[in-house]
Enzyme design. Structure first.
Site, PDB file in Angstrom:
ATOM      1  N   ARG A  26       0.620  -1.118  -0.197  1.00 12.26           N
ATOM      2  CA  ARG A  26      -0.269  -0.265   0.212  1.00 12.26           C
ATOM      3  C   ARG A  26       0.794   1.148  -0.041  1.00 12.26           C
ATOM      4  O   ARG A  26       0.157   2.405   0.643  1.00 12.26           O
ATOM      5  CB  ARG A  26      -0.625   0.236   1.226  1.00 12.26           C
ATOM      6  CG  ARG A  26      -2.381  -1.197   0.532  1.00 12.26           C
ATOM      7  CD  ARG A  26      -3.316  -0.738   1.994  1.00 12.26           C
ATOM      8  NE  ARG A  26      -2.929  -1.361   3.500  1.00 12.26           N
ATOM      9  CZ  ARG A  26      -3.359  -0.892   4.518  1.00 12.26           C
ATOM     10  NH1 ARG A  26      -4.426   0.098   4.176  1.00 12.26           N
ATOM     11  NH2 ARG A  26      -2.946  -0.758   5.714  1.00 12.26           N
ATOM     12  N   GLU A  27       2.229   1.393  -0.852  1.00 10.39           N
ATOM     13  CA  GLU A  27       3.311   2.861  -0.993  1.00 10.39           C
ATOM     14  C   GLU A  27       1.967   3.873  -1.270  1.00 10.39           C
ATOM     15  O   GLU A  27       2.112   4.473  -1.006  1.00 10.39           O
ATOM     16  CB  GLU A  27       4.005   1.866  -1.362  1.00 10.39           C
ATOM     17  CG  GLU A  27       4.602   0.571  -1.119  1.00 10.39           C
ATOM     18  CD  GLU A  27       4.256  -0.182  -1.507  1.00 10.39           C
ATOM     19  OE1 GLU A  27       3.100  -0.165  -2.233  1.00 10.39           O
ATOM     20  OE2 GLU A  27       5.178  -1.103  -1.639  1.00 10.39           O
ATOM     21  N   SER A  62     -21.068   2.675  15.118  1.00  6.87           N
ATOM     22  CA  SER A  62     -19.660   3.443  15.233  1.00  6.87           C
ATOM     23  C   SER A  62     -20.080   4.693  15.938  1.00  6.87           C
ATOM     24  O   SER A  62     -20.168   5.094  15.834  1.00  6.87           O
ATOM     25  CB  SER A  62     -19.094   2.403  14.283  1.00  6.87           C
ATOM     26  OG  SER A  62     -19.323   3.705  13.200  1.00  6.87           O
ATOM     27  N   GLU A  94     -19.630  -0.356  18.864  1.00  4.47           N
ATOM     28  CA  GLU A  94     -18.403  -1.038  17.625  1.00  4.47           C
ATOM     29  C   GLU A  94     -16.943  -1.144  17.301  1.00  4.47           C
ATOM     30  O   GLU A  94     -16.538  -1.180  16.379  1.00  4.47           O
ATOM     31  CB  GLU A  94     -18.728  -1.380  15.865  1.00  4.47           C
ATOM     32  CG  GLU A  94     -20.049  -1.507  15.967  1.00  4.47           C
ATOM     33  CD  GLU A  94     -20.928  -0.721  14.356  1.00  4.47           C
ATOM     34  OE1 GLU A  94     -20.617  -1.119  13.691  1.00  4.47           O
ATOM     35  OE2 GLU A  94     -21.522  -0.738  14.390  1.00  4.47           O
ATOM     36  N   TRP A 113     -19.341  -7.550  -0.614  1.00  3.32           N
ATOM     37  CA  TRP A 113     -17.748  -6.969   0.201  1.00  3.32           C
ATOM     38  C   TRP A 113     -16.405  -8.510   0.099  1.00  3.32           C
ATOM     39  O   TRP A 113     -15.871  -8.001   0.764  1.00  3.32           O
ATOM     40  CB  TRP A 113     -17.917  -6.028   0.875  1.00  3.32           C
ATOM     41  CG  TRP A 113     -18.543  -5.030   0.766  1.00  3.32           C
ATOM     42  CD1 TRP A 113     -19.047  -4.133  -0.967  1.00  3.32           C
ATOM     43  CD2 TRP A 113     -19.430  -3.834   1.284  1.00  3.32           C
ATOM     44  NE1 TRP A 113     -19.559  -3.047  -0.398  1.00  3.32           N
ATOM     45  CE2 TRP A 113     -19.776  -2.107   0.561  1.00  3.32           C
ATOM     46  CE3 TRP A 113     -19.304  -3.472   3.262  1.00  3.32           C
ATOM     47  CZ2 TRP A 113     -19.986  -1.541   1.728  1.00  3.32           C
ATOM     48  CZ3 TRP A 113     -19.548  -2.437   3.702  1.00  3.32           C
ATOM     49  CH2 TRP A 113     -19.732  -1.326   2.471  1.00  3.32           C
ATOM     50  N   GLU A 153     -29.132   6.907   4.775  1.00  3.64           N
ATOM     51  CA  GLU A 153     -28.337   8.349   4.284  1.00  3.64           C
ATOM     52  C   GLU A 153     -29.121   9.468   3.251  1.00  3.64           C
ATOM     53  O   GLU A 153     -29.483   8.616   2.473  1.00  3.64           O
ATOM     54  CB  GLU A 153     -27.098   7.760   4.115  1.00  3.64           C
ATOM     55  CG  GLU A 153     -26.279   9.240   3.756  1.00  3.64           C
ATOM     56  CD  GLU A 153     -25.652   9.281   2.108  1.00  3.64           C
ATOM     57  OE1 GLU A 153     -24.669   8.846   2.067  1.00  3.64           O
ATOM     58  OE2 GLU A 153     -26.348   8.145   1.290  1.00  3.64           O
ATOM     59  N   HIS A 171     -20.334  12.992   6.589  1.00  3.41           N
ATOM     60  CA  HIS A 171     -19.003  12.187   5.552  1.00  3.41           C
ATOM     61  C   HIS A 171     -18.255  13.647   5.867  1.00  3.41           C
ATOM     62  O   HIS A 171     -17.802  13.664   5.282  1.00  3.41           O
ATOM     63  CB  HIS A 171     -19.519  11.914   4.651  1.00  3.41           C
ATOM     64  CG  HIS A 171     -19.820  10.807   4.663  1.00  3.41           C
ATOM     65  ND1 HIS A 171     -21.035   9.769   3.983  1.00  3.41           N
ATOM     66  CD2 HIS A 171     -18.843   9.338   4.954  1.00  3.41           C
ATOM     67  CE1 HIS A 171     -21.467   8.648   4.393  1.00  3.41           C
ATOM     68  NE2 HIS A 171     -19.602   8.649   4.722  1.00  3.41           N
TER      69      HIS A 171
HETATM   70  N1  GLN Z   1     -23.224  -0.275  11.885  1.00  2.00           N
HETATM   71  C1  GLN Z   1     -22.123   0.656  10.538  1.00  2.00           C
HETATM   72  C2  GLN Z   1     -21.288   2.018  11.856  1.00  2.00           C
HETATM   73  O1  GLN Z   1     -22.519   2.667  12.254  1.00  2.00           O
HETATM   74  C3  GLN Z   1     -22.966   0.977   9.879  1.00  2.00           C
HETATM   75  C4  GLN Z   1     -21.735   0.911   8.582  1.00  2.00           C
HETATM   76  C5  GLN Z   1     -22.023   1.622   7.141  1.00  2.00           C
HETATM   77  O2  GLN Z   1     -23.405   2.246   6.658  1.00  2.00           O
HETATM   78  N2  GLN Z   1     -21.310   1.774   5.984  1.00  2.00           N
HETATM   79  O3  GLN Z   1     -20.360   2.170  11.080  1.00  2.00           O
END
Ligand code: GLN
Ligand code: ZN
Length: 727
Positions: A15-16, A403, A454, A531, A634, A663
């Site tokens: 990962r340079e 989280s 988390e 993923w 979101e 974000h």
């Molecule tokens: N429960 C996850 C968090 O809060 C949801 C993350 C996500 O939606 N990408 O990080």
């Protein structure tokens, strides 16, 4: 048989890429050092290509993203220096980011303003370069003008043609003087209208005004307008025969034109299973009946794969079944030699012809599933009454998505645990302390439904992958997600089962610390699948159901220890959607089923789901088939659109429309949050409305989190008083 590869990962073996670019951002490296570092990586990449294949693009390396580079190249943006460049990538004027086709790579979305005129396009950056002096086999690389415009935003439909044709002229100037160019047009695999096909023909005539020979690449799916594509003035056409199965059928029907080269994408660029060489050779022989002019290549760019399996210490059985980007180049070489008859037996067939990873008990459980296993026997209208009674939540319940900040401290403790400096008991103790502090914090500021934070999870998919059987995780299998960010997709190599509870210990511990409800937190089956790299001889839907059953068992365990609210995150629900709409029904059929199977629970258990990073309008009809009680979503970018979509379908369950765009590092003002809620309350009854941020807080810092949550709770208090006063 000649070979041609493209899209080799730019991250570097260690990962340079991330290290040098982030080093520059953090002011630890100079611009000169950054450029040298990137140059070295590019050199390694080109040398690797040159070692294995006969042709490859030059100029795929970027300092952040190639769609953005294209926008600069044609004059849509202007970055006066490197800091100006990064400001547009990730600074205060950053472009929006979205998923690249149905992959988990995110590109910067070029945005056209209302006043943009086609005359403003001009060649502004000679990014593509010829490098015949050093890499005789290299061909200058460009993203094609159609893909560029199709994936941009803000272009009024009536302007598209005008823009496209002007842009084509700019392209013909950009490639003037080159002998040969590489043009990627993955958007050619989208469902296309007759008008667009006409425009493509006109535009490519303009591009071909320059004498350069054009190698045109399509990938991720098949091309619906193959016959028209043949008419374009290009010398080679790249087709994906792995994810574009219909390409072969179309060639059987329409043949292949003389005078053009077929670049046959036969080595998977999106999955890690070794190519069945004999099968590849057989396909080439069939294609040979339609044209003798064939070059083999990867199907889809290789940056969806990690660099090399060389340093992985995976199970030998698994190791001999997989190949990452570098090994895919070796496969191209091997196929070419096998085709020529230079190697008789490559020993690479029937990778799945053993019982490796298979589990009869799991298979039996899937076989035993009946329609009723996917449907709750109590409908939402009845469930909600039971849940309201048990949970006793106030109007506008407040919560977070799961989280909390993964601080340097959390990351360093985890690293210490991994390297053996902390033992398991010490690490567990640390996690418990973090949970304890967080529960206290949430109680103090007055949130209603609490989370455990988390802290024990590195990544929401890898964490579960490590606890499930039938899935492996890698040490260094990074692939790029956006900018300098990477993640390590787990490998689903067999039937999936859950040997032990995965998350119950932490959730139960958190629950024991408070009288308030603590949410159980799970990653949904579709997201775990999306993923990961998935074994291909088991139908995708079945893999989804296997994961779903593991989650269902986990939910039973939650219920046993008294957890009453459970969230199943599905941020990748939209991502896996096929590129062509006609394939949607099949996908959503199993995706919705997998979610519904996972979320089977007692009627009084409240099931939440969470989604983000996507345009949901188009998939609303499928979202409502998911039988959750509450959805948190979101909506920072296009709140208006989302509200309209929910209004159209008469959504009658509960919703938490994010009031804080996590974000962005900015602390949202209470007035703005309030406006969001007030607008939403025109669509949703107040009894159904939750108040929460729009995603998890793990990338944020504590000061912003505290300030923002305080604002959020203040607004909630005001709204509750207003309702009371009005009654
Ligand atoms: N429960 C996850 C968090 O809060 C949801 C993350 C996500 O939606 N990408 O990080
Ligand atoms: Zn999210």
């Amino acid at each position: 048989m000649q070979s041609y590869a493209y899209g080799f990962p730019r991250l570097g073996g260690n990962r340079e890429y991330k290290k040098v670019i982030e080093g520059y951002w953090n002011k630890k490296l100079s611009e000169e050092e950054l450029r040298q570092g990137i140059h070295k990586l590019e050199d390694e990449m080109l040398t690797t290509y040159q070692t294995y294949v006969d042709k490859f693009p030059v100029g795929e390396m970027t300092l952040y993203d190639n769609m953005f580079d294209t926008a600069l190249m044609v004059g849509l943006y202007n970055a006066k220096d490197l800091d100006g460049y990064y400001n547009l990538c990730r600074g205060k004027d950053a472009l929006e980011m979205t998923k690249w086709f149905n992959t988990n790579y995110h590109y910067l979305v070029p945005q056209f303003g209302a006043s943009f005129e086609s005359s403003l396009f001009k060649p502004s950056w000679n990014k593509p370069k010829e490098t015949k002096d050093r890499y005789q086999k290299g061909v200058p690389y460009l993203i094609g003008p159609f893909t560029f415009l199709k994936l941009s935003k803000g272009i009024r439909p009536e302007k598209f043609g005008d823009y496209f044709l002007s842009l084509a002229t700019v392209y013909s100037e950009l490639i003037k003087g080159f002998e040969e160019v590489h043009i990627d047009e993955p958007a050619f695999v989208m469902e296309m209208q007759a008008q667009e096909i006409d425009l493509i023909k006109k535009a490519y005539q303009k591009i071909a005004a320059s004498p350069a020979r054009i190698n045109l690449f399509t990938y991720y799916d098949s091309v619906d307008f193959l016959k028209d594509l043949y008419e374009l003035p290009v010398s080679a056409i790249g087709l994906d025969f792995v994810n574009g199965k219909r390409n072969l059928e179309n060639i059987r029907r329409h043949g292949f034109p003389r005078g053009k080269t077929l670049i046959a994408g036969i080595v998977n660029g999106r999955n890690i299973w070794r190519t069945d060489i004999a099968q590849a050779v057989a396909l080439l022989k069939e294609l040979h009946a339609f044209t003798e002019d064939i070059v083999i290549s990867n199907a889809a760019p290789l940056y969806h794969l990690p660099i090399s399996v060389r340093n992985e210490d995976l199970d030998q059985q698994l190791l001999k079944r997989i190949s990452f980007a570098r090994e895919k180049l070796e496969e191209l070489q091997l196929i070419s030699r096998a085709y020529e008859g230079e190697v008789a037996d490559t020993g690479r067939t029937g990778e799945y012809n053993t019982n490796f990873g298979l589990n009869n008990k799991v298979k039996q459980r899937i076989k035993n599933l009946r329609d009723k296993d996917f449907v709750k026997d109590v409908c939402y209208a009845e469930r909600v009454n039971k849940q309201r009674k048990i949970l006793g939540l106030p109007l506008f319940p407040t919560t977070t998505i799961g989280s909390f900040p993964q601080t340097a401290q959390v990351r360093s403790k985890r690293a210490a645990y991994r390297s053996g400096k902390l033992n398991q008991a010490q690490y567990k103790q640390f996690i418990r302390e973090k949970i304890t502090d967080l529960i206290k914090f949430q109680e103090e500021i007055g949130l209603d439904v609490l989370v455990h934070g988390e802290f024990e999870r590195t990544d929401m998919v890898e964490f579960f992958a490590q606890k499930l059987e039938g899935i492996a995780t890698t040490k260094n299998g990074w692939i790029i997600s956006y900018g300098t960010r990477g993640y390590r997709p787990p490998i689903i190599y067999g039937d999936i089962s859950r040997p032990h509870p995965m998350t119950v210990e932490e959730i139960k511990f958190a629950r024991g610390l408070t009288k308030k409800s603590v949410k159980g937190m799970l990653t949904g089956p579709v997201t775990i699948l999306a993923w990961s790299f998935v074994r291909e001889d088991i139908p995708l839907g079945e893999v989804g159901y296997q994961i779903a059953l593991c989650l269902q068992d986990e939910i039973r365990d939650y219920e046993r220890v008294g957890i009453k609210i459970i969230q199943i995150d599905e941020p990748a629900f939209r991502e896996k959607t096929p590129i062509k709409k006609r394939d949607w029904a099949d996908y959503f059929d199993w995706a919705v089923n997998a979610f519904n199977l996972a979320s089977q629970s007692k009627a009084q258990t409240q099931i939440h789901t969470h989604m983000c990073y996507s345009e949901f309008g188009e998939i609303m009809e499928y979202i409502v088939k998911m039988d959750f009680d509450v959805i948190t979503i979101e909506a920072s970018r296009s709140r208006g659109d989302i509200l309209n979509s929910f209004e159209k379908i008469n959504f009658d369950r509960q919703i938490g429309l994010g009031v804080w765009d996590i974000h962005s590092p900015a602390v949202p003002a209470p007035e703005d949050m309030k406006k969001t809620v007030e607008r939403a309350l025109k669509v949703f009854p107040k009894e159904n409305f939750w108040i929460n941020p729009d995603c998890g807080l793990k990338t944020r810092d504590w000061p912003e989190v505290k300030a923002s949550l305080k604002n959020m709770l203040k607004v909630t208090g005001e709204l509750r008083s207003e309702v009371k006063a009005g009654q």
